[in-house]
Design a protein around this motif. Structure first.
Motif, short mmCIF file in Angstrom:
data_model
loop_
_atom_site.label_atom_id
_atom_site.label_comp_id
_atom_site.label_asym_id
_atom_site.label_seq_id
_atom_site.Cartn_x
_atom_site.Cartn_y
_atom_site.Cartn_z
N GLN A 37 0.85 -1.18 0.00
CA GLN A 37 0.00 0.00 0.00
C GLN A 37 0.90 1.24 0.00
OE1 GLN A 37 -3.12 2.28 3.00
NE2 GLN A 37 -2.91 0.08 3.19
N VAL A 38 0.47 2.29 -0.71
CA VAL A 38 1.19 3.56 -0.74
C VAL A 38 0.18 4.69 -0.65
CG1 VAL A 38 2.64 5.11 -2.12
CG2 VAL A 38 3.10 2.65 -2.12
N ASN A 39 0.47 5.67 0.18
CA ASN A 39 -0.39 6.85 0.28
C ASN A 39 0.15 7.93 -0.66
OD1 ASN A 39 -2.63 7.93 2.31
ND2 ASN A 39 -1.24 9.63 1.86
N LEU A 40 -0.67 8.38 -1.59
CA LEU A 40 -0.29 9.41 -2.54
C LEU A 40 -0.94 10.74 -2.15
CD1 LEU A 40 -0.50 7.73 -6.06
CD2 LEU A 40 1.56 8.42 -4.82
N VAL A 41 -0.18 11.82 -2.22
CA VAL A 41 -0.65 13.14 -1.79
C VAL A 41 -0.39 14.15 -2.90
CG1 VAL A 41 -0.27 15.01 -0.13
CG2 VAL A 41 -0.28 12.64 0.65
N GLY A 42 -1.41 14.95 -3.20
CA GLY A 42 -1.29 16.03 -4.15
C GLY A 42 -1.24 17.38 -3.44
N HIS A 43 -0.77 18.39 -4.14
CA HIS A 43 -0.57 19.73 -3.58
C HIS A 43 -1.26 20.76 -4.47
CE1 HIS A 43 1.86 23.50 -4.07
NE2 HIS A 43 1.72 23.55 -2.77
N ALA A 44 -1.77 21.81 -3.84
CA ALA A 44 -2.31 22.95 -4.56
C ALA A 44 -1.89 24.22 -3.85
CB ALA A 44 -3.83 22.88 -4.65
N ALA A 45 -1.79 25.33 -4.59
CA ALA A 45 -1.40 26.61 -4.01
C ALA A 45 -2.30 27.70 -4.57
CB ALA A 45 0.07 26.93 -4.32
N ALA A 46 -2.52 28.74 -3.75
CA ALA A 46 -3.33 29.88 -4.16
C ALA A 46 -2.71 31.15 -3.62
CB ALA A 46 -4.76 29.73 -3.65
N ALA A 47 -2.61 32.17 -4.45
CA ALA A 47 -2.11 33.46 -4.01
C ALA A 47 -3.15 34.13 -3.11
CB ALA A 47 -1.80 34.34 -5.21
N TYR A 48 -2.68 34.99 -2.21
CA TYR A 48 -3.59 35.70 -1.32
C TYR A 48 -3.12 37.13 -1.12
CZ TYR A 48 -0.12 35.26 2.44
OH TYR A 48 1.02 35.36 3.21
N THR A 49 -4.04 37.96 -0.62
CA THR A 49 -3.70 39.28 -0.12
C THR A 49 -4.31 39.42 1.27
OG1 THR A 49 -5.67 40.23 -1.17
CG2 THR A 49 -3.61 40.34 -2.41
N GLY A 50 -3.64 40.20 2.13
CA GLY A 50 -4.11 40.35 3.50
C GLY A 50 -3.32 39.47 4.46
N ASP A 51 -3.83 39.36 5.67
CA ASP A 51 -3.20 38.57 6.72
C ASP A 51 -3.79 37.17 6.71
OD1 ASP A 51 -2.20 37.43 9.01
OD2 ASP A 51 -2.66 39.12 10.32
N PRO A 52 -2.98 36.12 6.47
CA PRO A 52 -3.54 34.76 6.40
C PRO A 52 -3.87 34.15 7.75
CG PRO A 52 -1.17 34.65 6.13
CD PRO A 52 -1.52 36.12 6.21
N ARG A 53 -3.36 34.72 8.84
CA ARG A 53 -3.49 34.06 10.14
C ARG A 53 -4.94 33.88 10.60
NH1 ARG A 53 0.55 37.64 13.54
NH2 ARG A 53 -0.50 39.20 12.23
N PRO A 54 -5.82 34.88 10.47
CA PRO A 54 -7.21 34.63 10.86
C PRO A 54 -7.88 33.53 10.05
CG PRO A 54 -6.78 36.99 10.75
CD PRO A 54 -5.60 36.30 10.15
N ALA A 55 -7.57 33.46 8.75
CA ALA A 55 -8.15 32.40 7.92
C ALA A 55 -7.66 31.04 8.37
CB ALA A 55 -7.79 32.64 6.46
N LEU A 56 -6.36 30.92 8.67
CA LEU A 56 -5.82 29.65 9.14
C LEU A 56 -6.41 29.27 10.49
CD1 LEU A 56 -2.05 30.08 8.17
CD2 LEU A 56 -3.80 28.80 6.95
N ALA A 57 -6.63 30.25 11.36
CA ALA A 57 -7.19 29.96 12.68
C ALA A 57 -8.61 29.43 12.57
CB ALA A 57 -7.16 31.22 13.54
N ARG A 58 -9.35 29.82 11.53
CA ARG A 58 -10.73 29.34 11.37
C ARG A 58 -10.80 27.84 11.14
NH1 ARG A 58 -11.49 34.14 8.26
NH2 ARG A 58 -11.34 33.00 6.29
N LEU A 59 -9.71 27.24 10.68
CA LEU A 59 -9.73 25.80 10.42
C LEU A 59 -10.03 25.00 11.68
CD1 LEU A 59 -6.65 25.40 8.03
CD2 LEU A 59 -9.07 25.56 7.43
N ALA A 60 -9.66 25.53 12.85
CA ALA A 60 -9.91 24.81 14.10
C ALA A 60 -11.38 24.59 14.36
CB ALA A 60 -9.27 25.56 15.27
N ALA A 61 -12.25 25.39 13.71
CA ALA A 61 -13.69 25.27 13.93
C ALA A 61 -14.33 24.18 13.08
CB ALA A 61 -14.37 26.61 13.64
N LEU A 62 -13.59 23.58 12.16
CA LEU A 62 -14.18 22.51 11.35
C LEU A 62 -14.57 21.33 12.22
CD1 LEU A 62 -11.89 22.52 8.18
CD2 LEU A 62 -14.29 23.16 8.31
N PRO A 63 -15.74 20.75 12.03
CA PRO A 63 -16.18 19.62 12.85
C PRO A 63 -15.19 18.46 12.79
CG PRO A 63 -18.00 20.46 11.52
CD PRO A 63 -16.77 21.14 11.03
N GLY A 64 -14.84 17.93 13.95
CA GLY A 64 -13.92 16.80 14.02
C GLY A 64 -12.46 17.16 14.02
#
Length: 396
Positions: A160-187
Protein backbone atom coordinates in the motif's frame (compact mmCIF):
# COMPACT_ATOMS: atom_id res chain seq x y z
CA UNK A 1 19.26 25.96 12.07
CA UNK A 2 18.25 28.90 14.21
CA UNK A 3 17.53 29.38 17.89
CA UNK A 4 15.86 32.36 19.56
CA UNK A 5 16.37 33.06 23.23
CA UNK A 6 13.89 34.85 25.53
CA UNK A 7 15.26 38.33 24.97
CA UNK A 8 14.60 37.96 21.25
CA UNK A 9 10.95 36.98 21.49
CA UNK A 10 9.85 38.73 24.67
CA UNK A 11 9.42 42.01 22.81
CA UNK A 12 6.94 40.54 20.34
CA UNK A 13 3.22 41.29 20.87
CA UNK A 14 1.64 38.57 23.00
CA UNK A 15 -1.27 36.82 21.29
CA UNK A 16 -3.50 33.93 22.25
CA UNK A 17 -1.57 30.67 21.78
CA UNK A 18 -3.70 28.17 19.87
CA UNK A 19 -1.17 25.44 19.17
CA UNK A 20 -3.00 22.09 18.84
CA UNK A 21 -2.91 20.25 22.15
CA UNK A 22 -1.88 23.27 24.25
CA UNK A 23 -3.56 23.21 27.70
CA UNK A 24 -6.88 25.05 27.41
CA UNK A 25 -6.49 26.77 30.77
CA UNK A 26 -3.07 28.17 29.85
CA UNK A 27 -3.56 29.46 26.32
CA UNK A 28 -4.40 33.03 27.30
CA UNK A 29 -1.31 33.43 29.49
CA UNK A 30 1.51 31.81 27.55
CA UNK A 31 4.61 33.62 26.32
CA UNK A 32 7.30 32.25 24.05
CA UNK A 33 10.62 31.65 25.82
CA UNK A 34 12.78 29.91 23.23
CA UNK A 35 12.52 28.61 19.68
CA UNK A 36 14.40 26.09 17.54
CA UNK A 37 13.98 26.04 13.76
CA UNK A 38 15.75 23.45 11.59
CA UNK A 39 15.72 22.54 7.90
CA UNK A 40 16.79 19.18 6.43
CA UNK A 41 19.68 20.95 4.66
CA UNK A 42 21.11 21.79 8.10
CA UNK A 43 22.03 18.13 8.67
CA UNK A 44 21.75 16.07 11.82
CA UNK A 45 18.98 14.07 13.43
CA UNK A 46 15.83 16.18 13.94
CA UNK A 47 14.43 13.83 16.59
CA UNK A 48 17.59 14.08 18.71
CA UNK A 49 17.76 17.85 18.20
CA UNK A 50 14.19 18.23 19.46
CA UNK A 51 14.78 16.14 22.58
CA UNK A 52 18.03 17.94 23.41
CA UNK A 53 16.55 21.41 22.89
CA UNK A 54 13.55 20.60 25.09
CA UNK A 55 15.82 19.25 27.85
CA UNK A 56 17.97 22.37 27.71
CA UNK A 57 14.85 24.43 28.44
CA UNK A 58 13.45 22.35 31.28
CA UNK A 59 11.28 19.79 29.46
CA UNK A 60 12.96 16.43 30.05
CA UNK A 61 11.54 13.57 27.96
CA UNK A 62 14.35 11.02 28.28
CA UNK A 63 12.27 8.24 29.89
CA UNK A 64 8.60 8.21 28.95
CA UNK A 65 8.01 5.16 31.13
CA UNK A 66 8.79 7.34 34.17
CA UNK A 67 7.59 10.80 33.17
CA UNK A 68 8.72 13.78 35.21
CA UNK A 69 6.18 15.92 37.02
CA UNK A 70 5.55 19.44 35.70
CA UNK A 71 7.40 22.18 37.57
CA UNK A 72 4.77 24.78 38.62
CA UNK A 73 7.47 27.46 38.55
CA UNK A 74 9.01 26.32 35.27
CA UNK A 75 7.94 26.31 31.62
CA UNK A 76 4.44 25.15 30.70
CA UNK A 77 5.37 23.06 27.68
CA UNK A 78 6.28 23.36 24.02
CA UNK A 79 4.84 23.29 20.55
CA UNK A 80 6.46 20.63 18.37
CA UNK A 81 6.23 20.49 14.59
CA UNK A 82 8.03 17.91 12.46
CA UNK A 83 7.59 17.78 8.69
CA UNK A 84 7.06 14.59 6.72
CA UNK A 85 10.49 15.11 5.13
CA UNK A 86 12.12 15.32 8.56
CA UNK A 87 10.21 12.23 9.68
CA UNK A 88 11.36 10.33 6.60
CA UNK A 89 14.95 11.35 7.32
CA UNK A 90 14.67 10.19 10.93
CA UNK A 91 13.21 6.87 9.75
CA UNK A 92 16.01 6.33 7.22
CA UNK A 93 13.91 6.89 4.11
CA UNK A 94 14.12 9.40 1.23
CA UNK A 95 12.69 12.84 2.11
CA UNK A 96 10.94 13.24 -1.25
CA UNK A 97 11.00 16.17 -3.67
CA UNK A 98 11.67 19.74 -2.47
CA UNK A 99 8.98 21.48 -0.45
CA UNK A 100 6.91 24.14 -2.24
CA UNK A 101 7.20 26.19 0.99
CA UNK A 102 10.98 26.53 1.50
CA UNK A 103 10.54 29.22 4.15
CA UNK A 104 8.81 26.68 6.40
CA UNK A 105 11.28 24.81 8.66
CA UNK A 106 11.21 21.02 8.85
CA UNK A 107 11.44 21.08 12.65
CA UNK A 108 10.07 23.74 14.97
CA UNK A 109 10.17 23.60 18.77
CA UNK A 110 8.71 26.57 20.67
CA UNK A 111 8.97 26.60 24.47
CA UNK A 112 6.31 28.53 26.40
CA UNK A 113 6.08 29.80 29.97
CA UNK A 114 3.26 31.48 31.87
CA UNK A 115 2.95 35.25 32.03
CA UNK A 116 0.65 37.80 33.64
CA UNK A 117 0.59 39.94 30.50
CA UNK A 118 -2.75 40.17 28.72
CA UNK A 119 -2.81 38.75 25.19
CA UNK A 120 -3.44 41.03 22.26
CA UNK A 121 -6.67 40.67 20.32
CA UNK A 122 -6.51 38.37 17.31
CA UNK A 123 -5.90 40.43 14.16
CA UNK A 124 -8.94 41.07 12.00
CA UNK A 125 -9.11 39.61 8.51
CA UNK A 126 -9.49 42.96 6.79
CA UNK A 127 -8.62 42.91 3.11
CA UNK A 128 -8.42 39.13 2.98
CA UNK A 129 -8.69 37.71 -0.52
CA UNK A 130 -7.80 34.25 -1.74
CA UNK A 131 -7.03 33.63 -5.39
CA UNK A 132 -7.63 30.57 -7.54
CA UNK A 133 -6.16 27.26 -6.46
CA UNK A 134 -3.64 25.75 -8.86
CA UNK A 135 -2.82 22.05 -8.52
CA UNK A 136 0.69 20.66 -8.89
CA UNK A 137 -0.64 17.77 -10.93
CA UNK A 138 -3.65 17.28 -13.16
CA UNK A 139 -6.37 14.71 -12.39
CA UNK A 140 -4.90 12.61 -15.20
CA UNK A 141 -1.41 12.73 -13.68
CA UNK A 142 -2.85 11.85 -10.26
CA UNK A 143 -4.72 8.90 -11.75
CA UNK A 144 -1.57 7.75 -13.57
CA UNK A 145 0.34 7.82 -10.25
CA UNK A 146 -2.38 5.63 -8.72
CA UNK A 147 -1.94 3.18 -11.62
CA UNK A 148 1.83 3.20 -11.06
CA UNK A 149 1.32 2.27 -7.41
CA UNK A 150 -1.02 -0.55 -8.42
CA UNK A 151 1.68 -1.82 -10.80
CA UNK A 152 4.22 -1.73 -7.95
CA UNK A 153 1.82 -3.69 -5.77
CA UNK A 154 1.38 -6.21 -8.59
CA UNK A 155 5.16 -6.68 -8.71
CA UNK A 156 5.27 -7.23 -4.95
CA UNK A 157 7.30 -4.06 -4.28
CA UNK A 158 4.76 -2.67 -1.79
CA UNK A 159 1.38 -3.53 -0.29
CA UNK A 160 0.00 0.00 0.00
CA UNK A 161 1.19 3.56 -0.74
CA UNK A 162 -0.39 6.85 0.28
CA UNK A 163 -0.29 9.41 -2.54
CA UNK A 164 -0.65 13.14 -1.79
CA UNK A 165 -1.29 16.03 -4.15
CA UNK A 166 -0.57 19.73 -3.58
CA UNK A 167 -2.31 22.95 -4.56
CA UNK A 168 -1.40 26.61 -4.01
CA UNK A 169 -3.33 29.88 -4.16
CA UNK A 170 -2.11 33.46 -4.01
CA UNK A 171 -3.59 35.70 -1.32
CA UNK A 172 -3.70 39.28 -0.12
CA UNK A 173 -4.11 40.35 3.50
CA UNK A 174 -3.20 38.57 6.72
CA UNK A 175 -3.54 34.76 6.40
CA UNK A 176 -3.49 34.06 10.14
CA UNK A 177 -7.21 34.63 10.86
CA UNK A 178 -8.15 32.40 7.92
CA UNK A 179 -5.82 29.65 9.14
CA UNK A 180 -7.19 29.96 12.68
CA UNK A 181 -10.73 29.34 11.37
CA UNK A 182 -9.73 25.80 10.42
CA UNK A 183 -9.91 24.81 14.10
CA UNK A 184 -13.69 25.27 13.93
CA UNK A 185 -14.18 22.51 11.35
CA UNK A 186 -16.18 19.62 12.85
CA UNK A 187 -13.92 16.80 14.02
CA UNK A 188 -10.73 18.91 14.07
CA UNK A 189 -9.22 17.20 17.11
CA UNK A 190 -5.92 18.97 16.38
CA UNK A 191 -7.28 22.31 15.27
CA UNK A 192 -4.94 25.27 15.73
CA UNK A 193 -2.04 27.27 14.36
CA UNK A 194 1.71 27.75 14.64
CA UNK A 195 3.47 30.78 13.17
CA UNK A 196 6.95 32.05 12.39
CA UNK A 197 8.49 35.21 10.99
CA UNK A 198 7.60 34.46 7.35
CA UNK A 199 5.39 31.36 7.56
CA UNK A 200 2.30 30.00 9.28
CA UNK A 201 0.57 26.63 9.64
CA UNK A 202 -3.16 26.07 10.14
CA UNK A 203 -4.40 22.60 11.08
CA UNK A 204 -7.81 20.89 11.16
CA UNK A 205 -6.55 17.34 11.67
CA UNK A 206 -8.74 14.66 13.24
CA UNK A 207 -5.91 12.11 13.57
CA UNK A 208 -3.67 11.32 16.55
CA UNK A 209 -0.16 10.46 15.40
CA UNK A 210 1.14 9.72 18.91
CA UNK A 211 0.06 10.65 22.42
CA UNK A 212 1.05 9.68 25.94
CA UNK A 213 -2.19 9.03 27.81
CA UNK A 214 -2.46 7.45 31.23
CA UNK A 215 1.05 6.03 30.98
CA UNK A 216 0.42 4.45 27.55
CA UNK A 217 1.47 5.43 24.05
CA UNK A 218 -1.58 5.86 21.82
CA UNK A 219 -1.99 6.23 18.06
CA UNK A 220 -5.30 6.51 16.18
CA UNK A 221 -4.80 5.77 12.47
CA UNK A 222 -7.54 6.88 10.07
CA UNK A 223 -8.00 5.06 6.80
CA UNK A 224 -11.20 4.72 4.78
CA UNK A 225 -13.48 7.55 3.61
CA UNK A 226 -17.07 7.95 2.43
CA UNK A 227 -19.58 10.84 2.19
CA UNK A 228 -21.27 11.54 5.54
CA UNK A 229 -24.65 10.17 4.53
CA UNK A 230 -26.47 7.09 5.86
CA UNK A 231 -25.66 5.29 2.61
CA UNK A 232 -22.03 6.38 2.84
CA UNK A 233 -21.72 4.99 6.36
CA UNK A 234 -23.23 1.66 5.32
CA UNK A 235 -20.93 1.50 2.30
CA UNK A 236 -17.83 2.20 4.41
CA UNK A 237 -18.72 -0.47 6.96
CA UNK A 238 -19.44 -3.00 4.20
CA UNK A 239 -16.38 -2.29 2.02
CA UNK A 240 -13.94 -5.19 2.01
CA UNK A 241 -11.40 -3.00 0.20
CA UNK A 242 -11.52 -0.22 2.82
CA UNK A 243 -11.37 -2.67 5.72
CA UNK A 244 -8.39 -4.53 4.25
CA UNK A 245 -6.56 -1.23 3.66
CA UNK A 246 -7.36 -0.08 7.19
CA UNK A 247 -6.28 -3.30 8.89
CA UNK A 248 -3.00 -3.23 6.96
CA UNK A 249 -2.20 0.19 8.42
CA UNK A 250 -3.29 -0.85 11.91
CA UNK A 251 -0.83 -3.74 11.67
CA UNK A 252 1.90 -1.32 10.55
CA UNK A 253 1.16 0.95 13.53
CA UNK A 254 1.29 -2.06 15.87
CA UNK A 255 4.72 -2.91 14.52
CA UNK A 256 5.91 0.71 14.87
CA UNK A 257 4.85 0.83 18.52
CA UNK A 258 6.26 -2.63 19.22
CA UNK A 259 9.74 -1.29 18.42
CA UNK A 260 9.58 1.07 21.41
CA UNK A 261 7.09 -0.67 23.71
CA UNK A 262 7.34 -2.94 26.71
CA UNK A 263 7.27 -6.51 25.44
CA UNK A 264 3.74 -7.85 25.10
CA UNK A 265 2.03 -4.53 25.84
CA UNK A 266 0.81 -3.58 22.35
CA UNK A 267 -2.93 -3.90 21.87
CA UNK A 268 -5.69 -2.74 19.53
CA UNK A 269 -8.22 -1.03 21.77
CA UNK A 270 -10.71 -0.19 19.02
CA UNK A 271 -10.88 -1.37 15.41
CA UNK A 272 -12.60 0.30 12.44
CA UNK A 273 -14.77 2.75 14.34
CA UNK A 274 -16.59 5.16 12.02
CA UNK A 275 -16.21 8.85 12.92
CA UNK A 276 -17.24 12.06 11.17
CA UNK A 277 -15.00 14.85 9.89
CA UNK A 278 -16.98 17.65 8.22
CA UNK A 279 -19.10 15.96 5.55
CA UNK A 280 -17.08 12.74 5.46
CA UNK A 281 -17.20 9.44 7.33
CA UNK A 282 -13.79 8.01 8.16
CA UNK A 283 -12.69 4.76 9.79
CA UNK A 284 -10.45 5.08 12.85
CA UNK A 285 -8.75 2.57 15.13
CA UNK A 286 -6.93 2.98 18.44
CA UNK A 287 -3.64 1.19 19.08
CA UNK A 288 -1.78 1.55 22.38
CA UNK A 289 1.29 0.24 24.20
CA UNK A 290 3.27 0.76 27.38
CA UNK A 291 6.55 2.59 26.71
CA UNK A 292 9.71 0.56 27.24
CA UNK A 293 11.99 1.58 30.09
CA UNK A 294 14.33 4.36 29.01
CA UNK A 295 12.33 5.29 25.91
CA UNK A 296 12.94 8.94 25.05
CA UNK A 297 11.09 11.31 22.76
CA UNK A 298 13.72 11.02 20.02
CA UNK A 299 13.41 7.24 19.72
CA UNK A 300 9.63 7.51 19.79
CA UNK A 301 9.60 10.02 16.93
CA UNK A 302 11.93 7.83 14.88
CA UNK A 303 9.58 4.88 15.37
CA UNK A 304 6.29 6.55 14.43
CA UNK A 305 7.30 9.25 11.91
CA UNK A 306 6.19 9.64 9.23
CA UNK A 307 2.79 8.17 10.16
CA UNK A 308 1.90 4.82 8.64
CA UNK A 309 -1.49 6.01 7.44
CA UNK A 310 0.16 8.62 5.20
CA UNK A 311 3.06 6.50 3.97
CA UNK A 312 2.07 2.87 3.41
CA UNK A 313 3.44 -0.61 3.90
CA UNK A 314 6.24 -1.53 4.13
CA UNK A 315 6.99 2.02 5.25
CA UNK A 316 10.47 2.48 3.73
CA UNK A 317 9.44 0.93 0.41
CA UNK A 318 6.35 3.16 0.38
CA UNK A 319 8.53 6.23 1.01
CA UNK A 320 10.60 5.33 -2.05
CA UNK A 321 7.44 5.18 -4.21
CA UNK A 322 6.22 8.48 -2.78
CA UNK A 323 9.53 10.19 -3.56
CA UNK A 324 9.40 8.90 -7.13
CA UNK A 325 5.76 9.74 -7.90
CA UNK A 326 4.72 12.91 -6.07
CA UNK A 327 5.56 16.07 -8.05
CA UNK A 328 6.33 18.35 -5.07
CA UNK A 329 7.25 17.88 -1.43
CA UNK A 330 4.70 17.42 1.32
CA UNK A 331 5.71 20.60 3.14
CA UNK A 332 3.58 21.09 6.25
CA UNK A 333 1.37 18.07 5.53
CA UNK A 334 1.67 14.44 6.67
CA UNK A 335 3.99 15.38 9.54
CA UNK A 336 3.41 16.01 13.25
CA UNK A 337 2.08 19.05 15.12
CA UNK A 338 1.07 19.34 18.74
CA UNK A 339 2.17 19.83 22.33
CA UNK A 340 4.77 18.22 24.57
CA UNK A 341 5.52 18.80 28.23
CA UNK A 342 6.64 17.02 31.37
CA UNK A 343 4.76 13.72 31.30
CA UNK A 344 2.69 14.76 28.28
CA UNK A 345 2.84 14.19 24.52
CA UNK A 346 -0.06 14.96 22.18
CA UNK A 347 0.91 15.14 18.50
CA UNK A 348 -1.56 15.19 15.64
CA UNK A 349 -0.85 14.01 12.13
CA UNK A 350 -0.87 17.06 9.86
CA UNK A 351 -3.58 16.03 7.44
CA UNK A 352 -6.16 18.74 6.54
CA UNK A 353 -3.30 21.18 7.07
CA UNK A 354 -2.43 24.42 5.27
CA UNK A 355 0.82 26.37 5.16
CA UNK A 356 1.26 30.05 4.29
CA UNK A 357 4.39 31.74 3.02
CA UNK A 358 4.67 35.43 2.14
CA UNK A 359 2.63 35.06 -1.05
CA UNK A 360 0.63 31.83 -1.22
CA UNK A 361 -1.37 29.31 0.75
CA UNK A 362 -0.47 25.65 0.26
CA UNK A 363 -2.78 22.67 0.76
CA UNK A 364 -2.24 18.92 0.41
CA UNK A 365 -4.69 16.00 0.15
CA UNK A 366 -4.53 12.37 -0.89
CA UNK A 367 -5.32 8.83 0.10
CA UNK A 368 -4.08 5.28 0.45
CA UNK A 369 -3.69 3.19 -2.70
CA UNK A 370 -4.14 -0.58 -2.73
CA UNK A 371 -4.50 -3.16 -5.47
CA UNK A 372 -8.27 -2.61 -5.32
CA UNK A 373 -8.06 1.16 -5.81
CA UNK A 374 -9.87 2.83 -8.71
CA UNK A 375 -7.81 5.77 -10.03
CA UNK A 376 -10.81 8.03 -10.69
CA UNK A 377 -12.26 7.31 -7.26
CA UNK A 378 -8.94 8.13 -5.57
CA UNK A 379 -8.76 11.49 -7.37
CA UNK A 380 -12.34 12.25 -6.25
CA UNK A 381 -11.57 11.26 -2.64
CA UNK A 382 -8.61 13.64 -2.44
CA UNK A 383 -10.78 16.47 -3.78
CA UNK A 384 -13.49 15.70 -1.22
CA UNK A 385 -10.97 15.92 1.63
CA UNK A 386 -9.67 19.29 0.43
CA UNK A 387 -13.07 20.85 -0.29
CA UNK A 388 -14.11 21.87 3.28
CA UNK A 389 -10.69 23.39 3.93
CA UNK A 390 -10.74 25.36 0.67
CA UNK A 391 -14.24 26.66 1.40
CA UNK A 392 -13.39 27.87 4.88
CA UNK A 393 -10.19 29.56 3.76
CA UNK A 394 -12.04 31.46 1.05
CA UNK A 395 -14.53 32.96 3.54
CA UNK A 396 -14.07 36.68 4.16
Amino acid sequence: MSENEPHGVEALPLGMIDVPGAPAGCRARLVERARLQWWTADGGDPAALAQEFLAAHGIVLHDLARPARPDPDGVCGAALYLSAAAGARAAGGPPGPPSPVPALPDLVVVVYAHTDRRPAARPAAGGWRLGQWRDSWTPRQHADAVSAVRAAIGRGDVYQVNLVGHAAAAYTGDPRPALARLAALPGARYGGTLTGADWAIGCASPETLIALEGGRLVTRPIKGTRPATPAGRRDLLASAKERAEHVMIVDLERNDLARVARTGSVRVDELFAVRRWCDLWQAESTVSAAPADGLGLAALLRAVCPGGSVTGAPKLAALERIAALEPVGRGASMGALGWVGAGRIDLGLTIRTVAADAQRLHLWAGGGITWGSDPAAEVAEAAAKAAPVRALLAAG
